[in-house]
Enzyme design. Structure first.
Site, PDB file in Angstrom:
ATOM      1  N   GLY A 259     -89.317 -49.034  10.839  1.00 27.90           N
ATOM      2  CA  GLY A 259     -88.196 -50.601  10.518  1.00 27.90           C
ATOM      3  C   GLY A 259     -87.589 -50.934  11.399  1.00 27.90           C
ATOM      4  O   GLY A 259     -87.726 -50.973  12.700  1.00 27.90           O
TER       5      GLY A 259
ATOM      6  N   GLY B  20     -84.616 -53.983  12.071  1.00 26.22           N
ATOM      7  CA  GLY B  20     -83.190 -54.697  12.377  1.00 26.22           C
ATOM      8  C   GLY B  20     -83.245 -55.619  12.815  1.00 26.22           C
ATOM      9  O   GLY B  20     -84.122 -56.410  13.306  1.00 26.22           O
ATOM     10  N   GLY B  21     -81.893 -55.967  12.825  1.00 27.50           N
ATOM     11  CA  GLY B  21     -81.716 -57.441  14.279  1.00 27.50           C
ATOM     12  C   GLY B  21     -81.979 -57.113  15.468  1.00 27.50           C
ATOM     13  O   GLY B  21     -82.020 -57.792  16.035  1.00 27.50           O
ATOM     14  N   PHE B  22     -81.698 -55.573  15.772  1.00 29.08           N
ATOM     15  CA  PHE B  22     -82.175 -55.890  17.724  1.00 29.08           C
ATOM     16  C   PHE B  22     -83.410 -55.336  18.050  1.00 29.08           C
ATOM     17  O   PHE B  22     -82.756 -54.789  18.669  1.00 29.08           O
ATOM     18  CB  PHE B  22     -80.813 -55.297  17.735  1.00 29.08           C
ATOM     19  CG  PHE B  22     -79.908 -56.159  17.909  1.00 29.08           C
ATOM     20  CD1 PHE B  22     -79.649 -57.180  19.413  1.00 29.08           C
ATOM     21  CD2 PHE B  22     -78.747 -56.751  16.470  1.00 29.08           C
ATOM     22  CE1 PHE B  22     -78.707 -58.145  19.276  1.00 29.08           C
ATOM     23  CE2 PHE B  22     -78.448 -58.154  16.988  1.00 29.08           C
ATOM     24  CZ  PHE B  22     -78.275 -58.365  17.932  1.00 29.08           C
ATOM     25  N   GLY B  23     -84.652 -55.395  16.981  1.00 27.34           N
ATOM     26  CA  GLY B  23     -85.865 -54.624  17.581  1.00 27.34           C
ATOM     27  C   GLY B  23     -86.638 -53.390  16.796  1.00 27.34           C
ATOM     28  O   GLY B  23     -85.875 -52.686  15.777  1.00 27.34           O
ATOM     29  N   PRO B  24     -87.383 -53.086  17.196  1.00 27.66           N
ATOM     30  CA  PRO B  24     -88.615 -52.045  16.219  1.00 27.66           C
ATOM     31  C   PRO B  24     -87.627 -50.563  15.637  1.00 27.66           C
ATOM     32  O   PRO B  24     -86.818 -50.570  17.449  1.00 27.66           O
ATOM     33  CB  PRO B  24     -89.827 -53.179  16.740  1.00 27.66           C
ATOM     34  CG  PRO B  24     -89.580 -53.345  18.139  1.00 27.66           C
ATOM     35  CD  PRO B  24     -88.832 -53.685  17.907  1.00 27.66           C
ATOM     36  N   VAL B  25     -88.565 -50.099  15.210  1.00 20.60           N
ATOM     37  CA  VAL B  25     -87.982 -48.806  15.075  1.00 20.60           C
ATOM     38  C   VAL B  25     -88.961 -47.561  15.073  1.00 20.60           C
ATOM     39  O   VAL B  25     -89.919 -48.157  14.555  1.00 20.60           O
ATOM     40  CB  VAL B  25     -86.689 -48.289  14.791  1.00 20.60           C
ATOM     41  CG1 VAL B  25     -86.203 -46.182  14.667  1.00 20.60           C
ATOM     42  CG2 VAL B  25     -86.024 -49.161  14.907  1.00 20.60           C
TER      43      VAL B  25
ATOM     44  N   LYS C 144     -85.733 -46.814  19.062  1.00 22.43           N
ATOM     45  CA  LYS C 144     -85.173 -47.562  18.845  1.00 22.43           C
ATOM     46  C   LYS C 144     -85.222 -48.552  19.791  1.00 22.43           C
ATOM     47  O   LYS C 144     -85.054 -47.847  21.096  1.00 22.43           O
ATOM     48  CB  LYS C 144     -83.923 -48.151  18.075  1.00 22.43           C
ATOM     49  CG  LYS C 144     -83.792 -49.329  18.016  1.00 22.43           C
ATOM     50  CD  LYS C 144     -82.044 -49.555  17.158  1.00 22.43           C
ATOM     51  CE  LYS C 144     -81.178 -49.777  17.567  1.00 22.43           C
ATOM     52  NZ  LYS C 144     -80.079 -50.044  16.049  1.00 22.43           N
TER      53      LYS C 144
ATOM     54  N   ASP D 157     -70.415 -53.445  10.445  1.00 25.33           N
ATOM     55  CA  ASP D 157     -71.916 -53.801   9.995  1.00 25.33           C
ATOM     56  C   ASP D 157     -72.474 -52.521   8.584  1.00 25.33           C
ATOM     57  O   ASP D 157     -73.670 -52.129   8.450  1.00 25.33           O
ATOM     58  CB  ASP D 157     -72.872 -53.598  11.157  1.00 25.33           C
ATOM     59  CG  ASP D 157     -74.018 -54.770  10.710  1.00 25.33           C
ATOM     60  OD1 ASP D 157     -74.094 -55.360  10.222  1.00 25.33           O
ATOM     61  OD2 ASP D 157     -75.294 -55.022  11.544  1.00 25.33           O
TER      62      ASP D 157
HETATM   63  N1  LIG Z   1     -83.000 -42.207  12.948  1.00 30.90           N
HETATM   64  C1  LIG Z   1     -84.203 -42.837  12.281  1.00 30.90           C
HETATM   65  N2  LIG Z   1     -84.524 -42.106  11.743  1.00 30.90           N
HETATM   66  C2  LIG Z   1     -85.417 -42.676  10.092  1.00 30.90           C
HETATM   67  N3  LIG Z   1     -85.550 -44.163  10.314  1.00 30.90           N
HETATM   68  C3  LIG Z   1     -84.567 -45.098  11.137  1.00 30.90           C
HETATM   69  C4  LIG Z   1     -83.838 -44.385  11.730  1.00 30.90           C
HETATM   70  N4  LIG Z   1     -83.137 -44.970  12.331  1.00 30.90           N
HETATM   71  C5  LIG Z   1     -83.457 -46.132  12.402  1.00 30.90           C
HETATM   72  N5  LIG Z   1     -84.586 -46.210  11.372  1.00 30.90           N
HETATM   73  C6  LIG Z   1     -85.145 -47.352  10.862  1.00 30.90           C
HETATM   74  O1  LIG Z   1     -84.536 -48.755  10.997  1.00 30.90           O
HETATM   75  C7  LIG Z   1     -83.933 -49.743  10.651  1.00 30.90           C
HETATM   76  C8  LIG Z   1     -83.423 -50.530  11.710  1.00 30.90           C
HETATM   77  O2  LIG Z   1     -82.407 -49.560  12.531  1.00 30.90           O
HETATM   78  P1  LIG Z   1     -81.176 -49.888  12.886  1.00 30.90           P
HETATM   79  O3  LIG Z   1     -80.709 -48.865  13.762  1.00 30.90           O
HETATM   80  O4  LIG Z   1     -80.602 -50.584  11.674  1.00 30.90           O
HETATM   81  O5  LIG Z   1     -81.733 -51.348  13.677  1.00 30.90           O
HETATM   82  P2  LIG Z   1     -81.090 -53.004  13.936  1.00 30.90           P
HETATM   83  O6  LIG Z   1     -79.795 -52.378  15.065  1.00 30.90           O
HETATM   84  O7  LIG Z   1     -81.856 -53.526  14.781  1.00 30.90           O
HETATM   85  O8  LIG Z   1     -80.453 -53.250  12.695  1.00 30.90           O
HETATM   86  C9  LIG Z   1     -83.631 -49.070   9.238  1.00 30.90           C
HETATM   87  O9  LIG Z   1     -82.925 -49.462   8.587  1.00 30.90           O
HETATM   88  C10 LIG Z   1     -84.617 -47.772   9.337  1.00 30.90           C
HETATM   89  O10 LIG Z   1     -85.286 -48.230   8.026  1.00 30.90           O
HETATM   90 MG   LIG Z   2     -79.615 -52.260  10.907  1.00 33.76          MG
END
Ligand SMILES: Nc1ncnc2c1ncn2[C@@H]1O[C@H](COP(=O)(O)OP(=O)(O)O)[C@@H](O)[C@H]1O
Ligand SMILES: [Mg+2]
Length: 414
Positions: free
Chosen positions: A77, A79-84, A105, A199
């Site tokens: 996935g 979010g605003g700050f990079g791929p996971v 992340k 957030d």
């Molecule tokens: N620990 C994790 N296990 C499974 N999926 C995750 C995990 N952390 C993040 N993700 C996936 O990645 C997405 C973005 O992560 P997030 O930490 O919210 O990033 P950002 O800071 O870019 O918003 C989440 O909405 C989820 O779908």
């Molecule tokens: Mg997020």
């Protein structure tokens, strides 16, 4: 694949200040734990600050191995700050390391904010431990690279479960999620040094295999006000549709800003509608504005409750949950309840069973076509509505109460 989630910068102002300061009488700045941590913090400073937190410090090469080179197939996935990315750490990554699945992340370091958010996550998640907060396993800080390594959450984020799936979450699962998320926030607000999450939204609520909630993404988290201070004044960051109106207007951040965002997510769980949905008619685009007229009147529950629940929920519990959401969404922050009180209320709703049918028993009549000699006897089918609702409401229950799932598409008799 999930697109970048919304995170909006509204206005700017960036110090911690008190009611006195607002009234024009400056008071000494408080010593917030993230204060003084400059953008050029060294790895040594960081490991000193995090002493005792047992975080692993990974190299980029190790995390590349863990995620198969950050391959597209491992993408979870963004979010605003990079791929996971999904990965596995263990012997192959580092000798002696215990094997376990992880989520990695990769911070997109465009702009100074990236480093600050990364730092906030490392500092908060490195120090805080709670069953409803995602566990940070380690980090990587190498040249320009900033990565975070978390425990892997099998069921991903709540947003996907509510809005991107054909299947509908059962009532009891929604309540369990609401309780877990409330406990996570209550822990942050009640900590010795209170933390404001800032957030809170469905995409930051992660789910384990049994739908245990773990809050993730602490990039915007802030130390709460201390001493006589009533709020923290900060650049307004957050997500449209979730952020509290007074915070957007003034930049004054309090724990009650999180309570408002919790109310929005609770409403999403109850209605099955997104906080902001551009695909709906203009009057219905903003969930809170659309729902407000129905929130104070328990008799209007049926007009807002998620139709995909197909009537399988406790009416009494749903009415109480709507009333809780309504309090959380009060215009005046003072009228919003504390998260600890919300936990208590929502936990009590788990015991309400009116309207929840344990199971439906059907007799499936075979089509014997008049062949009495080889007549097959009816088969009994039992569907536990709470556990098998993942067959989906439309498949499972036609308007007349019979099943429509392909498994039961033979002649059905209740
Ligand atoms: N620990 C994790 N296990 C499974 N999926 C995750 C995990 N952390 C993040 N993700 C996936 O990645 C997405 C973005 O992560 P997030 O930490 O919210 O990033 P950002 O800071 O870019 O918003 C989440 O909405 C989820 O779908
Ligand atoms: Mg997020």
């Amino acid at each position: 694949m999930q697109g970048r989630s919304r995170r909006t910068l509204f206005i700017g102002c960036c110090t911690a200040c008190s009611a006195e300061e607002v009234a024009g009488k400056p008071v000494p700045k408080q010593d917030l734990s993230l204060h003084g941590l400059s953008a050029s913090l060294s790895l040594k400073d960081l490991s000193v600050s995090l002493r005792g937190s047992n975080l692993h410090v990974f190299t980029l090469a190790e995390l590349r191995t863990a995620t198969q080179g950050f391959s597209g197939g491992n993408f979870l996935g963004e979010g605003g700050f990079g791929p996971v990315y999904k990965g596995v750490i263990g012997e192959r990554v580092r000798a002696g390391m215990e094997a376990q699945p992880v989520a990695v992340k990769l911070l997109d370091l465009d702009g100074a904010q990236g480093h600050r958010e990364w730092l906030a996550e490392v500092m908060f998640l490195g120090k805080l431990r709670h069953p409803n907060l995602v566990r940070l396993i380690g980090y990587c800080y190498e040249n320009e690279q900033r990565l975070l390594v978390y425990e892997y959450m099998v069921k991903g984020n709540l947003e996907n479960h509510l809005f991107h799936r054909f299947t509908s979450l059962p009532w009891s699962t929604r309540l369990k999620i609401a309780v877990g998320a409330a406990k996570g926030l209550a822990f942050l607000h009640g900590a010795e040094k209170p933390v404001i999450y800032r957030d809170f939204k469905a995409s930051n609520i992660l789910l384990d295999s049994d739908y245990t909630v773990k809050l993730s993404d602490f990039g915007l988290a802030k130390d709460g006000p201390e001493g006589d201070n009533t709020h923290v004044s900060t650049r307004v960051m957050g997500t449209q549709g979730y952020a509290a109106p007074e915070y957007i207007m003034t930049g004054h951040l309090t724990a009650k800003s999180d309570v408002y965002s919790f109310g929005v997510v609770l409403l999403e769980l109850l209605t099955g509608r997104r906080s902001v949905d551009g695909k709906r008619p203009s009057r219905e685009r903003n969930l809170v504005e659309w729902a407000r007229p129905y929130l104070k009147d328990a008799g209007k529950l049926s007009q807002i409750i998620d139709p995909s629940l197909d009537g399988v929920y406790s009416i009494k519990a749903a009415q109480k949950a709507v009333s809780t959401a309504s309090q959380c969404l009060s215009h005046s922050p003072k009228l919003r309840p504390q998260m600890s009180a919300i936990v208590e209320t929502l936990e009590s709703l788990l015991d309400f069973t009116d309207g929840i049918v344990g199971s439906l028993v059907f007799s499936v009549e075979p089509d014997n076509d008049g062949d009495e000699a080889n007549e097959k006897s009816p088969r009994i089918a039992e569907i536990n509505l709470e556990t098998n609702l993942h067959f989906s409401h439309t498949e499972m229950r036609a308007g007349n109460g019979f099943l429509r799932h392909p498994l039961f598409s033979e002649k059905l008799k209740k």
